[in-house]
Write a protein that holds these residues in place. Sequence first.
Motif, PDB file in Angstrom:
ATOM      1  N   GLU A 199       0.860  -1.174   0.000  1.00 54.19           N
ATOM      2  CA  GLU A 199       0.000   0.000   0.000  1.00 54.19           C
ATOM      3  C   GLU A 199       0.902   1.231   0.000  1.00 54.19           C
ATOM      4  O   GLU A 199       1.850   1.306   0.792  1.00 54.19           O
ATOM      5  N   VAL A 200       0.623   2.181  -0.882  1.00 54.35           N
ATOM      6  CA  VAL A 200       1.360   3.435  -0.884  1.00 54.35           C
ATOM      7  C   VAL A 200       0.819   4.268   0.272  1.00 54.35           C
ATOM      8  O   VAL A 200      -0.375   4.585   0.319  1.00 54.35           O
ATOM      9  N   VAL A 201       1.694   4.604   1.226  1.00 51.52           N
ATOM     10  CA  VAL A 201       1.279   5.351   2.410  1.00 51.52           C
ATOM     11  C   VAL A 201       1.849   6.766   2.435  1.00 51.52           C
ATOM     12  O   VAL A 201       1.583   7.515   3.363  1.00 51.52           O
ATOM     13  N   GLY A 202       2.613   7.111   1.430  1.00 50.71           N
ATOM     14  CA  GLY A 202       3.192   8.440   1.313  1.00 50.71           C
ATOM     15  C   GLY A 202       4.121   8.450   0.125  1.00 50.71           C
ATOM     16  O   GLY A 202       4.397   7.391  -0.470  1.00 50.71           O
ATOM     17  N   PRO A 203       4.617   9.614  -0.241  1.00 52.21           N
ATOM     18  CA  PRO A 203       5.541   9.672  -1.379  1.00 52.21           C
ATOM     19  C   PRO A 203       6.769   8.790  -1.144  1.00 52.21           C
ATOM     20  O   PRO A 203       7.495   8.974  -0.163  1.00 52.21           O
ATOM     21  N   GLY A 204       6.948   7.794  -1.991  1.00 48.30           N
ATOM     22  CA  GLY A 204       8.092   6.894  -1.865  1.00 48.30           C
ATOM     23  C   GLY A 204       8.029   5.961  -0.680  1.00 48.30           C
ATOM     24  O   GLY A 204       9.046   5.379  -0.295  1.00 48.30           O
TER      25      GLY A 204
END
Length: 118
Positions: free
Chosen positions: A37-42
């Motif tokens: 899961e993308v939880v923030g930039p990068g």
Amino acid sequence: VGVTATYAQREDGLLSVLNICRNADGSERSRIEGTAEVVGPGRLKVRFPSVPFVAADYWVLWTDEAYRVAVVGAPNGRSGWILSRTPEIRPDLLASARDILAFNGYDLSRLLPVGASN
């Protein structure tokens, strides 16, 4: 000797994650599948069903300008990877990737190279 990490977008917004390790003869040694899961930039939160109750933080620490090489690591410094789109990494890009890991406090003596002799 051959390790791949494949990420792909899923319809539910998560990423599929497939890591495969191969033997010298090309046969599959091990595989693990999960989601990220993308939880923030990068920043990704990665889960593998075969490792219950654990979600690992994977942070993209650096990519070269052409996205050929990336450095990914856990923010606690316990694990880090130099990922390449090709089996061989140009020496200057490898040096830059190692510098990024060192700058971020990773122990470079724990890096394990992947190659025909390993």
